[in-house]
Motif scaffolding. Structure first.
Motif, PDB file in Angstrom:
ATOM      1  N   LYS A  82      18.664  56.891  19.014  1.00 50.24           N
ATOM      2  CA  LYS A  82      18.129  55.585  19.406  1.00 50.24           C
ATOM      3  C   LYS A  82      16.754  55.353  18.795  1.00 50.24           C
ATOM      4  CE  LYS A  82      15.596  56.532  23.577  1.00 50.24           C
ATOM      5  NZ  LYS A  82      15.007  55.780  24.639  1.00 50.24           N
ATOM      6  N   VAL A  83      16.430  54.072  18.709  1.00 49.82           N
ATOM      7  CA  VAL A  83      15.101  53.653  18.277  1.00 49.82           C
ATOM      8  C   VAL A  83      14.768  52.379  19.054  1.00 49.82           C
ATOM      9  CG1 VAL A  83      15.965  52.312  16.300  1.00 49.82           C
ATOM     10  CG2 VAL A  83      13.621  53.143  16.286  1.00 49.82           C
ATOM     11  N   ASP A  84      13.553  52.283  19.513  1.00 57.39           N
ATOM     12  CA  ASP A  84      13.139  51.123  20.285  1.00 57.39           C
ATOM     13  C   ASP A  84      12.266  50.218  19.433  1.00 57.39           C
ATOM     14  OD1 ASP A  84      14.387  51.953  22.693  1.00 57.39           O
ATOM     15  OD2 ASP A  84      12.723  53.336  23.073  1.00 57.39           O
ATOM     16  N   ILE A  85      12.492  48.921  19.583  1.00 54.87           N
ATOM     17  CA  ILE A  85      11.628  47.953  18.916  1.00 54.87           C
ATOM     18  C   ILE A  85      11.172  46.926  19.943  1.00 54.87           C
ATOM     19  CG2 ILE A  85      12.709  48.219  16.655  1.00 54.87           C
ATOM     20  CD1 ILE A  85      13.991  45.435  17.159  1.00 54.87           C
ATOM     21  N   ILE A  86      10.072  46.288  19.640  1.00 55.68           N
ATOM     22  CA  ILE A  86       9.554  45.219  20.484  1.00 55.68           C
ATOM     23  C   ILE A  86       9.653  43.936  19.675  1.00 55.68           C
ATOM     24  CG2 ILE A  86       7.527  44.363  21.714  1.00 55.68           C
ATOM     25  CD1 ILE A  86       6.684  47.371  21.949  1.00 55.68           C
ATOM     26  N   PRO A  87      10.547  43.024  20.068  1.00 52.84           N
ATOM     27  CA  PRO A  87      10.748  41.796  19.289  1.00 52.84           C
ATOM     28  C   PRO A  87       9.459  41.040  18.976  1.00 52.84           C
ATOM     29  CG  PRO A  87      12.495  42.003  20.886  1.00 52.84           C
ATOM     30  CD  PRO A  87      11.499  43.097  21.191  1.00 52.84           C
ATOM     31  N   ASN A  88       8.540  40.963  19.932  1.00 56.25           N
ATOM     32  CA  ASN A  88       7.294  40.228  19.689  1.00 56.25           C
ATOM     33  C   ASN A  88       6.481  40.830  18.550  1.00 56.25           C
ATOM     34  OD1 ASN A  88       7.882  38.351  21.636  1.00 56.25           O
ATOM     35  ND2 ASN A  88       6.597  39.284  23.208  1.00 56.25           N
ATOM     36  N   ASP A  89       6.513  42.151  18.402  1.00 53.20           N
ATOM     37  CA  ASP A  89       5.795  42.790  17.291  1.00 53.20           C
ATOM     38  C   ASP A  89       6.390  42.374  15.954  1.00 53.20           C
ATOM     39  OD1 ASP A  89       4.178  44.061  19.134  1.00 53.20           O
ATOM     40  OD2 ASP A  89       5.188  46.008  18.953  1.00 53.20           O
ATOM     41  N   ASN A 114      29.215  50.952  13.222  1.00 52.44           N
ATOM     42  CA  ASN A 114      29.494  49.883  14.185  1.00 52.44           C
ATOM     43  C   ASN A 114      28.323  49.715  15.151  1.00 52.44           C
ATOM     44  OD1 ASN A 114      31.982  49.491  13.039  1.00 52.44           O
ATOM     45  ND2 ASN A 114      33.052  50.767  14.513  1.00 52.44           N
ATOM     46  N   PRO A 115      28.005  48.461  15.530  1.00 47.54           N
ATOM     47  CA  PRO A 115      26.870  48.239  16.433  1.00 47.54           C
ATOM     48  C   PRO A 115      27.178  48.667  17.860  1.00 47.54           C
ATOM     49  CG  PRO A 115      27.962  46.159  15.938  1.00 47.54           C
ATOM     50  CD  PRO A 115      28.612  47.207  15.077  1.00 47.54           C
ATOM     51  N   SER A 116      26.158  49.173  18.516  1.00 43.49           N
ATOM     52  CA  SER A 116      26.258  49.529  19.932  1.00 43.49           C
ATOM     53  C   SER A 116      25.919  48.291  20.771  1.00 43.49           C
ATOM     54  CB  SER A 116      25.273  50.649  20.268  1.00 43.49           C
ATOM     55  OG  SER A 116      23.935  50.161  20.142  1.00 43.49           O
ATOM     56  N   GLN A 117      26.118  48.391  22.069  1.00 40.06           N
ATOM     57  CA  GLN A 117      25.729  47.297  22.972  1.00 40.06           C
ATOM     58  C   GLN A 117      24.230  47.043  22.870  1.00 40.06           C
ATOM     59  OE1 GLN A 117      28.841  45.695  23.623  1.00 40.06           O
ATOM     60  NE2 GLN A 117      27.422  44.997  25.159  1.00 40.06           N
ATOM     61  N   LYS A 118      23.440  48.116  22.747  1.00 37.60           N
ATOM     62  CA  LYS A 118      21.985  47.955  22.619  1.00 37.60           C
ATOM     63  C   LYS A 118      21.643  47.245  21.313  1.00 37.60           C
ATOM     64  CE  LYS A 118      17.578  50.164  23.141  1.00 37.60           C
ATOM     65  NZ  LYS A 118      16.741  50.738  22.169  1.00 37.60           N
ATOM     66  N   ASP A 119      22.373  47.543  20.235  1.00 41.94           N
ATOM     67  CA  ASP A 119      22.152  46.859  18.955  1.00 41.94           C
ATOM     68  C   ASP A 119      22.377  45.354  19.118  1.00 41.94           C
ATOM     69  OD1 ASP A 119      21.675  49.317  17.726  1.00 41.94           O
ATOM     70  OD2 ASP A 119      23.717  49.478  16.944  1.00 41.94           O
ATOM     71  N   LEU A 120      23.453  44.997  19.820  1.00 44.18           N
ATOM     72  CA  LEU A 120      23.765  43.580  20.047  1.00 44.18           C
ATOM     73  C   LEU A 120      22.676  42.913  20.880  1.00 44.18           C
ATOM     74  CD1 LEU A 120      27.590  43.848  20.766  1.00 44.18           C
ATOM     75  CD2 LEU A 120      26.505  42.967  18.691  1.00 44.18           C
ATOM     76  N   TYR A 121      22.268  43.565  21.957  1.00 45.35           N
ATOM     77  CA  TYR A 121      21.228  43.014  22.818  1.00 45.35           C
ATOM     78  C   TYR A 121      19.929  42.803  22.037  1.00 45.35           C
ATOM     79  CZ  TYR A 121      17.657  42.628  26.365  1.00 45.35           C
ATOM     80  OH  TYR A 121      16.581  42.191  27.103  1.00 45.35           O
ATOM     81  N   THR A 122      19.533  43.808  21.256  1.00 46.74           N
ATOM     82  CA  THR A 122      18.303  43.715  20.466  1.00 46.74           C
ATOM     83  C   THR A 122      18.390  42.576  19.463  1.00 46.74           C
ATOM     84  OG1 THR A 122      17.881  46.077  20.721  1.00 46.74           O
ATOM     85  CG2 THR A 122      16.792  44.980  18.877  1.00 46.74           C
ATOM     86  N   SER A 154      30.361  40.100  10.206  1.00 46.90           N
ATOM     87  CA  SER A 154      31.370  40.550  11.155  1.00 46.90           C
ATOM     88  C   SER A 154      31.579  39.590  12.316  1.00 46.90           C
ATOM     89  CB  SER A 154      30.989  41.929  11.693  1.00 46.90           C
ATOM     90  OG  SER A 154      30.896  42.838  10.628  1.00 46.90           O
ATOM     91  N   GLY A 155      30.844  38.476  12.313  1.00 45.25           N
ATOM     92  CA  GLY A 155      31.001  37.492  13.364  1.00 45.25           C
ATOM     93  C   GLY A 155      30.353  37.880  14.692  1.00 45.25           C
ATOM     94  N   MET A 156      29.476  38.878  14.676  1.00 44.65           N
ATOM     95  CA  MET A 156      28.827  39.334  15.910  1.00 44.65           C
ATOM     96  C   MET A 156      27.391  38.819  16.007  1.00 44.65           C
ATOM     97  SD  MET A 156      30.315  43.130  16.328  1.00 44.65           S
ATOM     98  CE  MET A 156      30.186  43.050  18.088  1.00 44.65           C
ATOM     99  N   PHE A 157      27.070  37.854  15.166  1.00 43.41           N
ATOM    100  CA  PHE A 157      25.708  37.352  15.087  1.00 43.41           C
ATOM    101  C   PHE A 157      25.562  36.116  15.967  1.00 43.41           C
ATOM    102  CE2 PHE A 157      21.897  36.204  12.511  1.00 43.41           C
ATOM    103  CZ  PHE A 157      21.332  37.465  12.494  1.00 43.41           C
ATOM    104  N   PRO A 158      24.446  35.950  16.651  1.00 42.48           N
ATOM    105  CA  PRO A 158      24.261  34.746  17.464  1.00 42.48           C
ATOM    106  C   PRO A 158      24.153  33.500  16.588  1.00 42.48           C
ATOM    107  CG  PRO A 158      22.240  36.040  17.406  1.00 42.48           C
ATOM    108  CD  PRO A 158      23.286  36.834  16.683  1.00 42.48           C
TER     109      PRO A 158
END
Length: 162
Positions: A82-89, A114-122, A154-158
């Motif tokens: 895992k790796v954590d990012i802060i969107p605001n940064d 393949n993306p994980s659930q956390k990848d999708l959320y991020t 892959s169609g998984m993009f917002p």
């Protein structure tokens, strides 16, 4: 490396240096024009940037006028899984670069792209944060030993909210 039978300090150093050289060469060879217009361009641009990274890392690439790369660099380093990012940064970095678009990329050292659930959320959180400041999150690329994955392709993009 030196724990391998027949591998001395000079050979181990040579392999480490050679690995770094190959990584730099491949990055330069696949980013000569420094323009990203499609998800395929983004995948090609990112595919060699994670060579020999034993842990998950995140790269943000900012695009300016004409989709030219104005910045590309590692913005986070994590663990094997895992790796954590802060969107605001990341948004602040895009604004400092005067970016019109951005490509997010990270690796999966475990080998499955393949993306994980956390990848999708991020991705959704970053897409939303960037949309608020008129920066388009162009794609999220995942690089692993089994391939390179584009969330957009892959169609998984917002999609943008109008």
């Amino acid at each position: 490396l030196q724990q391998t039978e027949g591998m001395g300090p000079e050979s181990a150093t040579y392999i480490k240096v050679l690995s770094a050289f190959v990584k730099r060469y491949m990055i330069d060879a696949y980013s000569a024009d420094n323009v990203i217009k499609t998800s395929e361009d983004a995948k090609r641009y990112m595919q060699y940037r994670f060579l020999s990274d034993p842990v998950e890392c995140v790269i943000l690439t900012c695009l300016g006028a004409g989709n030219r790369v104005v910045y590309s660099g590692k913005v986070a380093r994590g663990t094997l899984e895992k790796v954590d990012i802060i969107p605001n940064d990341l948004v602040r970095l895009c604004l400092r670069c005067d970016a019109a678009k951005a490509v997010l990329a990270h690796n999966h050292p475990g080998g499955i792209c393949n993306p994980s659930q956390k990848d999708l959320y991020t991705t959704y959180a970053l897409f939303d944060a960037m949309q608020r400041v008129d920066v388009e999150l162009f794609d999220h690329i995942i690089v692993a030993s089994d391939g390179v994955y584009s969330m957009k392709e892959s169609g998984m993009f917002p999609s943008a909210v109008v």
